[in-house]
Each structure stands twice: as structure tokens, then as C-alpha cells.
Design a protein around this motif. Structure first.
Motif, PDB file in Angstrom:
ATOM      1  N   LEU A 261       8.351   1.785 111.321  1.00 33.41           N
ATOM      2  CA  LEU A 261       7.670   0.944 110.498  1.00 33.41           C
ATOM      3  C   LEU A 261       7.124   1.685 109.203  1.00 33.41           C
ATOM      4  N   GLN A 262       7.308   3.008 109.302  1.00 33.78           N
ATOM      5  CA  GLN A 262       6.863   4.055 108.231  1.00 33.78           C
ATOM      6  C   GLN A 262       7.482   3.558 106.994  1.00 33.78           C
ATOM      7  N   LYS A 263       8.788   3.370 107.051  1.00 31.25           N
ATOM      8  CA  LYS A 263       9.591   2.868 105.942  1.00 31.25           C
ATOM      9  C   LYS A 263       9.115   1.454 105.208  1.00 31.25           C
ATOM     10  N   VAL A 264       8.780   0.935 106.319  1.00 32.86           N
ATOM     11  CA  VAL A 264       8.213  -0.355 105.651  1.00 32.86           C
ATOM     12  C   VAL A 264       6.858  -0.298 104.692  1.00 32.86           C
ATOM     13  N   ASP A 265       5.875   0.471 105.292  1.00 35.42           N
ATOM     14  CA  ASP A 265       4.847   0.931 104.606  1.00 35.42           C
ATOM     15  C   ASP A 265       5.141   1.619 103.385  1.00 35.42           C
ATOM     16  N   ASN A 266       6.081   2.823 103.366  1.00 37.83           N
ATOM     17  CA  ASN A 266       6.320   3.281 102.126  1.00 37.83           C
ATOM     18  C   ASN A 266       6.996   2.429 101.028  1.00 37.83           C
ATOM     19  N   THR A 267       7.897   1.820 101.532  1.00 35.53           N
ATOM     20  CA  THR A 267       8.520   0.899 100.737  1.00 35.53           C
ATOM     21  C   THR A 267       7.499   0.011  99.916  1.00 35.53           C
TER      22      THR A 267
ATOM     23  N   LYS B  83       8.395  -9.628 103.772  1.00 33.27           N
ATOM     24  CA  LYS B  83       8.892  -9.122 102.539  1.00 33.27           C
ATOM     25  C   LYS B  83       9.630  -7.828 102.615  1.00 33.27           C
ATOM     26  N   TYR B  84       9.544  -6.839 103.716  1.00 31.96           N
ATOM     27  CA  TYR B  84      10.377  -5.900 103.753  1.00 31.96           C
ATOM     28  C   TYR B  84      11.854  -6.084 104.137  1.00 31.96           C
ATOM     29  N   ASN B  85      11.948  -6.931 105.199  1.00 30.23           N
ATOM     30  CA  ASN B  85      13.340  -7.346 105.347  1.00 30.23           C
ATOM     31  C   ASN B  85      13.940  -8.176 104.379  1.00 30.23           C
ATOM     32  N   ASN B  86      13.530  -8.936 103.299  1.00 29.46           N
ATOM     33  CA  ASN B  86      14.081  -9.508 102.400  1.00 29.46           C
ATOM     34  C   ASN B  86      14.428  -8.421 101.322  1.00 29.46           C
ATOM     35  N   LEU B  87      14.080  -7.264 101.226  1.00 35.50           N
ATOM     36  CA  LEU B  87      14.578  -6.341 100.322  1.00 35.50           C
ATOM     37  C   LEU B  87      15.900  -5.967 100.685  1.00 35.50           C
ATOM     38  N   PRO B  88      16.675  -5.795  99.486  1.00 32.37           N
ATOM     39  CA  PRO B  88      18.168  -5.172  99.434  1.00 32.37           C
ATOM     40  C   PRO B  88      18.211  -3.913 100.208  1.00 32.37           C
TER      41      PRO B  88
END
Length: 227
Positions: free
Chosen positions: A70-76, A170-175
Motif C-alpha cells: 500500500l505504499q504506492k497507494v499513499d504516495n499516489t 480512490k486508488y483502484n479507480n486511478l488509471p
């Protein structure tokens, strides 16, 4: 150093060696009691602080961060201006740990009461985190079983399930992103336990290294044997 001598003496000869030093004459029972006192002190001084508000969240030694996936979730989220959402998610993880950690104390107390003289001798003459290693070995399973449902309930109580659903959605909806759905309850339980043992180890090392931390006569006499 006395500890060097002890390393070559069988357990049943420890008292005989100790008795050779009249100024530090101490019984097997006192050695065990001193170790128990030190462990109880570590729990009192360090672990209880974790149960306070921000006990985890504002302690950089034990602050629970997002799992690797989930680090990528936080960063994004931070890159697209959703830092507050990310911060709220982190805070809920640490609040859940703070809710659970109070359950550690009675389990630690029982483990300390059950310590034998052999355990105490091995700890006293062991590495500078030997007591912490002992506690982890005899308490980890019981603590996990206590912590896990409390953390799960804490997530529900503060709405963390909704916060994380919102954050991950929100993260999963990002392209160009892959969906993630980690088991956060198990993750936070293990991270909370890691934090508890970290703080016990901090106090143990202080007592071993710093004579000023040995606040009672018994602690001073027992730990003088390892100096």
C-alpha cells in the motif's frame, strides 16, 4: 569481568561462584526476582506509554506505516493532493494498535511470574536483549490472539473500514493501477506486537548499560553481575 567467569560455569554452580564475592552476595531467588523486577519496570516505563493517544502515531520507533503493497497507494494519493486522506488512514492504523496494547500487560506479568531461575540466569548472562527475546518467545501467540480482535473492533469503531475502503477505492479507480486489498487487521496486529517488543528492548538495554536506570538496590546488585 564476572560475566566472563560465569560463561564457563554450569548452571548449578552459579550460586557457588556468586558467593565468592561477599560484597555482592546474592541468592538464586534474588537473581530471579531482580530480573522479574527489571522486566516489570520495562513494561511499566515503556509499554504503557504505547497505550496512550499517539503512543504509536508520534513515536517514530514504532509508528505503524502502510504495508509495502500500500505504499504506492499513499504516495499516489499525496501526489494528487489527497494527503489528508492518506494521513487519516495512517492515524487509524496507529489508533487501533494503541487500543490493543493495554492487553499486553497482564500477559507479560504472567510470563514474568512463570520465569524460572534457569530462565533468569540465561537472560542475565545472555545478549543485551535476552529478556526481550524470552518475552517474545513465551507471549507472542497469546498477545496476537488478544490484539487481533481488539484491532478489528477498533477499525470498526472509528470507521476505519470506511476510511480504508474510501482510500483504496480512490486508488483502484486511478488509471494504470492494480487493485490492492491487504488484510490490514493481521498486518496492524503484527506491527503493534513488534512495537511492544521494541519498547521493552529499549528499556532492557538501558538497564543493562546505564547504572542510573537501576532504580532499586536489588536491580543494582543483580545487574552488577553482568557488568
Amino acid at each position: 569481568m564476572i560475566v566472563i567467569i560465569f560463561q564457563f560455569i554450569a548452571c548449578n554452580e552459579l550460586q557457588q561462584v556468586v558467593n565468592q564475592f561477599p560484597t555482592q552476595s546474592i541468592t538464586n531467588i534474588q537473581i530471579a526476582d531482580g530480573l522479574k523486577e527489571a522486566l516489570n519496570k520495562g513494561i511499566s516505563d515503556q509499554v504503557t506509554t504505547l497505550a496512550m493517544k499517539d503512543g504509536f502515531f508520534k513515536n517514530e520507533m514504532v509508528k505503524i506505516l502502510l504495508p509495502e503493497e500500500l505504499q504506492k497507494v499513499d504516495n499516489t494519493l499525496r501526489k494528487i493532493g489527497l494527503s489528508k486522506v492518506a494521513d487519516e488512514g495512517l492515524r487509524t492504523l496507529n489508533r487501533a494498535a494503541e487500543d490493543a496494547v493495554g492487553e499486553a500487560i497482564p500477559i507479560f506479568v504472567d510470563a514474568i511470574k512463570g520465569m524460572t531461575f534457569k530462565d533468569a540466569k540465561n537472560i542475565l548472562l545472555g545478549d543485551n536483549n535476552a529478556a526481550t527475546v524470552y518475552l517474545k518467545r513465551v507471549t507472542f501467540t497469546a498477545l496476537y490472539q488478544k490484539f487481533n480482535p481488539i484491532i478489528k473492533n477498533s477499525f470498526n469503531k472509528v470507521g476505519a473500514d470506511k476510511i480504508w475502503t474510501n482510500l483504496i477505492t480512490k486508488y483502484n479507480n486511478l488509471p494504470f493501477t492494480n487493485d490492492v486489498n491487504p488484510n490490514l487487521t493481521d498486518y496492524v496486529t503484527k506491527e503493534a506486537l513488534k512495537g511492544v517488543y521494541t519498547m521493552v528492548e529499549v528499556e532492557e538495554k538501558e538497564i543493562r548499560a546505564n547504572v542510573n536506570k537501576r532504580s532499586t538496590d536489588l536491580l543494582k546488585r543483580v545487574f552488577a553481575l553482568q557488568d
